[in-house]
Motif scaffolding. Structure first.
Motif, PDB file in Angstrom:
ATOM      1  N   THR A  57       0.832  -1.211   0.000  1.00 21.39           N
ATOM      2  CA  THR A  57       0.000   0.000   0.000  1.00 21.39           C
ATOM      3  C   THR A  57       0.862   1.255   0.000  1.00 21.39           C
ATOM      4  O   THR A  57       0.580   2.222  -0.720  1.00 21.39           O
ATOM      5  N   LEU A  58       1.934   1.255   0.794  1.00 21.72           N
ATOM      6  CA  LEU A  58       2.844   2.399   0.832  1.00 21.72           C
ATOM      7  C   LEU A  58       3.506   2.621  -0.523  1.00 21.72           C
ATOM      8  O   LEU A  58       3.675   3.766  -0.964  1.00 21.72           O
ATOM      9  N   HIS A  59       3.882   1.534  -1.186  1.00 21.84           N
ATOM     10  CA  HIS A  59       4.499   1.644  -2.515  1.00 21.84           C
ATOM     11  C   HIS A  59       3.520   2.256  -3.517  1.00 21.84           C
ATOM     12  O   HIS A  59       3.895   3.138  -4.310  1.00 21.84           O
ATOM     13  N   ARG A  60       2.273   1.820  -3.464  1.00 28.03           N
ATOM     14  CA  ARG A  60       1.259   2.348  -4.390  1.00 28.03           C
ATOM     15  C   ARG A  60       0.964   3.815  -4.098  1.00 28.03           C
ATOM     16  O   ARG A  60       0.904   4.646  -5.015  1.00 28.03           O
ATOM     17  N   LEU A  61       0.789   4.160  -2.821  1.00 27.52           N
ATOM     18  CA  LEU A  61       0.500   5.545  -2.455  1.00 27.52           C
ATOM     19  C   LEU A  61       1.671   6.469  -2.774  1.00 27.52           C
ATOM     20  O   LEU A  61       1.476   7.625  -3.157  1.00 27.52           O
ATOM     21  N   ILE A 200      -7.667   1.163  16.256  1.00 26.82           N
ATOM     22  CA  ILE A 200      -6.699   0.499  15.374  1.00 26.82           C
ATOM     23  C   ILE A 200      -6.809   1.049  13.958  1.00 26.82           C
ATOM     24  O   ILE A 200      -5.797   1.347  13.307  1.00 26.82           O
ATOM     25  N   ARG A 201      -8.034   1.196  13.464  1.00 31.98           N
ATOM     26  CA  ARG A 201      -8.225   1.731  12.109  1.00 31.98           C
ATOM     27  C   ARG A 201      -7.709   3.166  12.010  1.00 31.98           C
ATOM     28  O   ARG A 201      -7.103   3.552  11.002  1.00 31.98           O
ATOM     29  N   THR A 202      -7.937   3.962  13.060  1.00 33.83           N
ATOM     30  CA  THR A 202      -7.460   5.347  13.064  1.00 33.83           C
ATOM     31  C   THR A 202      -5.937   5.403  13.054  1.00 33.83           C
ATOM     32  O   THR A 202      -5.330   6.173  12.296  1.00 33.83           O
ATOM     33  N   GLU A 203      -5.313   4.581  13.896  1.00 41.06           N
ATOM     34  CA  GLU A 203      -3.846   4.549  13.937  1.00 41.06           C
ATOM     35  C   GLU A 203      -3.276   4.064  12.608  1.00 41.06           C
ATOM     36  O   GLU A 203      -2.265   4.591  12.123  1.00 41.06           O
ATOM     37  N   TYR A 204      -3.923   3.073  12.004  1.00 33.25           N
ATOM     38  CA  TYR A 204      -3.443   2.539  10.727  1.00 33.25           C
ATOM     39  C   TYR A 204      -3.517   3.608   9.637  1.00 33.25           C
ATOM     40  O   TYR A 204      -2.583   3.767   8.845  1.00 33.25           O
ATOM     41  N   TYR A 205      -4.626   4.345   9.618  1.00 39.22           N
ATOM     42  CA  TYR A 205      -4.747   5.416   8.621  1.00 39.22           C
ATOM     43  C   TYR A 205      -3.682   6.485   8.858  1.00 39.22           C
ATOM     44  O   TYR A 205      -3.070   6.984   7.903  1.00 39.22           O
ATOM     45  N   HIS A 209      -1.725   6.032   5.547  1.00 40.72           N
ATOM     46  CA  HIS A 209      -2.369   6.803   4.485  1.00 40.72           C
ATOM     47  C   HIS A 209      -2.246   8.321   4.636  1.00 40.72           C
ATOM     48  O   HIS A 209      -2.223   9.035   3.627  1.00 40.72           O
ATOM     49  N   PHE A 210      -2.213   8.812   5.864  1.00 36.18           N
ATOM     50  CA  PHE A 210      -2.392  10.245   6.097  1.00 36.18           C
ATOM     51  C   PHE A 210      -1.375  11.104   5.354  1.00 36.18           C
ATOM     52  O   PHE A 210      -1.736  12.086   4.693  1.00 36.18           O
ATOM     53  N   LYS A 211      -0.100  10.766   5.459  1.00 33.69           N
ATOM     54  CA  LYS A 211       0.956  11.585   4.843  1.00 33.69           C
ATOM     55  C   LYS A 211       0.734  11.741   3.338  1.00 33.69           C
ATOM     56  O   LYS A 211       0.855  12.847   2.787  1.00 33.69           O
ATOM     57  N   TYR A 212       0.396  10.650   2.686  1.00 31.10           N
ATOM     58  CA  TYR A 212       0.231  10.682   1.232  1.00 31.10           C
ATOM     59  C   TYR A 212      -1.039  11.431   0.829  1.00 31.10           C
ATOM     60  O   TYR A 212      -1.039  12.184  -0.146  1.00 31.10           O
ATOM     61  N   HIS A 213      -2.103  11.231   1.578  1.00 28.32           N
ATOM     62  CA  HIS A 213      -3.332  11.972   1.286  1.00 28.32           C
ATOM     63  C   HIS A 213      -3.134  13.468   1.502  1.00 28.32           C
ATOM     64  O   HIS A 213      -3.731  14.289   0.791  1.00 28.32           O
TER      65      HIS A 213
END
Length: 236
Positions: A57-61, A200-205, A209-213
């Motif tokens: 996911t990190l690679h794609r983002l 857990i979902r909040t921490e995962y995001y 995801h947060f930095k890339y978004h």
């Protein structure tokens, strides 16, 4: 009488402390070695698969973010050519040049930092590690199911444990968030309530995801915010 009461009170308190300490010990450690090994293989396998998915996911983002930033750079560069006006925002040549240089430096820095992480390679390694552990887990399950009375069972379990340690030594460890993500897929087993799952979902995001978004959609949000502010300010 008082002495006997104090002795009885101390026994009760000691029993409570022992019970409290037992609750802190993971359930799999309160049973035999076979159960402990089974749990370690099962949970580590799941966490490594989660780590592989996170790295993918990190690679794609990362690639998408570079694409978005490059698009912003091209769009800003077109302002000078076509003398465009961004809705309520008008940029002069100096501002356009500054924005172009800023996006160029940002893309260069971001690309170098992201490429150094080797997310794609990490994803493959985590995945292969999970497959190796999965093979040991299947072997252990087979022994438990069909060779429970095998006199060599002790040696087989020992070899599985040694092979498991070897796999861990030659592979990078997963992150705590990967184990949390695995727990999320087994919420009933880990007795996760709605609050636990949400955290857990909040921490995962936040971690994935947060930095890339922020880089992808931040400029658009800033652009819209400034325009709406100018519209509201001009009316007032």
């Amino acid at each position: 009488m008082i002495k006997e009461f104090l002795l009885y009170w101390k026994k009760i308190q000691r029993a409570k402390r022992i019970k409290k300490l037992k609750k802190k010990i993971p359930p799999y450690l309160q049973k035999d070695f076979e159960v402990e090994l089974n749990y370690k293989l099962w949970s580590t396998k799941g966490a490594r698969f989660a780590a592989s998915h996170r790295s993918e996911t990190l690679h794609r983002l990362s690639g998408q973010t570079v694409g978005y930033l490059s698009a912003y750079l091209i769009i800003v560069g077109l302002v000078n050519i076509y003398h465009l006006q961004f809705w309520m925002i008008t940029l002069n040549d100096n501002q356009v040049n500054f924005a172009s240089m800023s996006f160029s430096v940002l893309i260069l820095l971001f690309s170098q930092l992201e490429s150094s992480e080797n997310f794609s390679l990490k994803s493959d390694r985590y995945h292969n590690c999970a497959l190796d552990i999965s093979e040991l887990y299947d072997k252990l399950r087979y022994v438990k199911t069909y060779e429970n009375n095998n006199p060599d069972k002790k040696d087989i379990l020992k070899k599985i444990s040694i092979d498991y340690d070897k796999i861990l030594k030659r592979n990078e460890n997963h992150k705590p968030i990967d184990y949390s993500k695995f727990q999320l897929t087994k919420a009933p087993y880990y007795e996760l309530n709605l609050i636990d799952r949400t955290l857990i979902r909040t921490e995962y995001y936040w971690r994935v995801h947060f930095k890339y978004h922020l880089f992808m959609y931040g400029p658009i949000i800033i652009f819209l915010t400034i325009n709406f502010y100018k519209i509201f300010y001009s009316k007032s």
